[in-house]
Design an enzyme around this catalytic site. Structure first.
Site, PDB file in Angstrom:
ATOM      1  N   ASP A  81      60.356  47.065  57.037  1.00 22.67           N
ATOM      2  CA  ASP A  81      59.950  46.255  58.188  1.00 22.67           C
ATOM      3  C   ASP A  81      59.489  47.225  59.289  1.00 22.67           C
ATOM      4  O   ASP A  81      59.750  48.432  59.206  1.00 22.67           O
ATOM      5  CB  ASP A  81      61.166  45.432  58.642  1.00 22.67           C
ATOM      6  CG  ASP A  81      60.946  44.760  59.976  1.00 22.67           C
ATOM      7  OD1 ASP A  81      59.917  44.078  60.123  1.00 22.67           O
ATOM      8  OD2 ASP A  81      61.804  44.925  60.875  1.00 22.67           O
ATOM      9  N   THR A  94      55.918  41.003  60.154  1.00 19.80           N
ATOM     10  CA  THR A  94      55.337  39.816  60.772  1.00 19.80           C
ATOM     11  C   THR A  94      54.280  40.174  61.804  1.00 19.80           C
ATOM     12  O   THR A  94      53.412  39.364  62.115  1.00 19.80           O
ATOM     13  CB  THR A  94      56.484  39.035  61.457  1.00 19.80           C
ATOM     14  OG1 THR A  94      57.347  38.566  60.444  1.00 19.80           O
ATOM     15  CG2 THR A  94      55.983  37.884  62.260  1.00 19.80           C
ATOM     16  N   ASP A 135      59.045  46.131  63.257  1.00 25.96           N
ATOM     17  CA  ASP A 135      59.669  45.870  64.562  1.00 25.96           C
ATOM     18  C   ASP A 135      61.183  45.871  64.450  1.00 25.96           C
ATOM     19  O   ASP A 135      61.764  45.073  63.712  1.00 25.96           O
ATOM     20  CB  ASP A 135      59.173  44.532  65.125  1.00 25.96           C
ATOM     21  CG  ASP A 135      57.693  44.591  65.428  1.00 25.96           C
ATOM     22  OD1 ASP A 135      57.299  45.459  66.221  1.00 25.96           O
ATOM     23  OD2 ASP A 135      56.931  43.801  64.833  1.00 25.96           O
TER      24      ASP A 135
END
Ligand code: XBP
Ligand code: MG
Length: 259
Positions: free
Chosen positions: A10, A124, A12
């Site tokens: 990931d 995302t 963030d």
């Protein structure tokens, strides 16, 4: 059980602590520029992080506060414009080099590369946010270390849906059991687990420390470095003092042992 072939990160909260002093001020700058009297303070932003994705987060905020803008006829277009401005502010900040990578990230990436383990990203956030972060963190060519960068609106359902991890696996040409995922949040952990990535390491931050992370087998406060004590919140580092490649291989082995 297969060998570990790739690590999927990931961005963030995981590669870098981007939310409180990165995305949040960028949202606020976009709101001010649009002459909206909205301001997301640190605590409110923590509540809004329940929803992943910047556009989705703005809509969620408007719904929570029952905000109706009489001058706005197309709310989706309004949010998209506002979010584009937010991305501009965020990228400007990244380009100053103000957001460093978290402790242990570069060390672990180097160890993986040296061992021939492939690297990927499943996030995302907007794709340009990823490359600008990687390009301005002081490690030349870092973006090229990643074989796959799966990011943003390329999937219709964002985390906690598994879609972005499923896409990263597809682009890697690997199965979930070939990989370890590294996440920082409950939404991210749920997404990874739902994609079949049982070998999951969670590195928490101030916003996520109290979350639950499903069945993630290892939860720590950081990947860590020599001289920086890692706090283990769940699972074990074995004989290691920080999260190194051997720890990831151990998590991977354990996750796919036949029950
Ligand atoms: C990250 C996010 C992102 C950023 C904002 O979630 O939720 O939305 O806060 O990015 P994760 P954009 O770490 O679970 O992938 O504004 O570019 O959407
Ligand atoms: Mg995250």
């Amino acid at each position: 059980m297969s060998q570990l072939k790739a690590i999927i990160f990931d961005v963030d909260g995981t590669l870098a602590d981007t939310e409180r002093d990165g995305h949040r001020p960028a949202f606020n700058a976009a709101f001010a520029e649009a002459q909206l009297d909205w301001h997301w303070d640190i605590a409110r932003y923590g509540e809004l992080l329940t929803v992943t994705g910047g556009k989705e987060r703005i809509r969620y905020f408007m719904d929570c506060d029952a905000i109706q803008l009489t001058a706005v006829t197309d709310e989706t277009a309004f949010i998209a414009d506002l979010h584009r401005a937010k991305t501009r502010h965020y990228v400007n900040l990244l380009q100053t080099g103000a957001i460093p990578l978290r402790s242990g990230v570069v060390r672990l990436l180097r160890e993986a590369r040296a061992a021939g383990i492939r690297l990927a990203i499943a996030t995302t956030t907007t794709p340009e946010n990823v490359v600008e972060l990687l390009d301005h963190c002081g490690i030349a060519g870092l973006r090229d270390w990643f074989d796959v960068i799966a990011a943003g609106d390329v999937v219709s359902a964002k985390k906690p849906a598994p879609d972005i991890f499923t896409l990263a696996l597809k682009e890697l040409g690997l199965r979930a059991e070939d990989c370890v995922a590294v996440e920082d949040s409950d939404n991210g952990a749920r997404a990874a687990l739902a994609a079949g990535l049982k070998a999951l390491v969670v590195t928490v931050n101030d916003y996520t420390a109290a979350q639950s992370f499903g069945d993630a087998p290892l939860v720590v406060d950081q990947l860590g470095e020599p001289g920086q004590a890692v706090q283990v919140l769940r699972g074990t580092l074995g004989a290691a003092s920080w999260v190194d490649l051997a720890v990831l291989e151990q998590v991977h082995r354990q996750a796919y042992l036949v029950e």
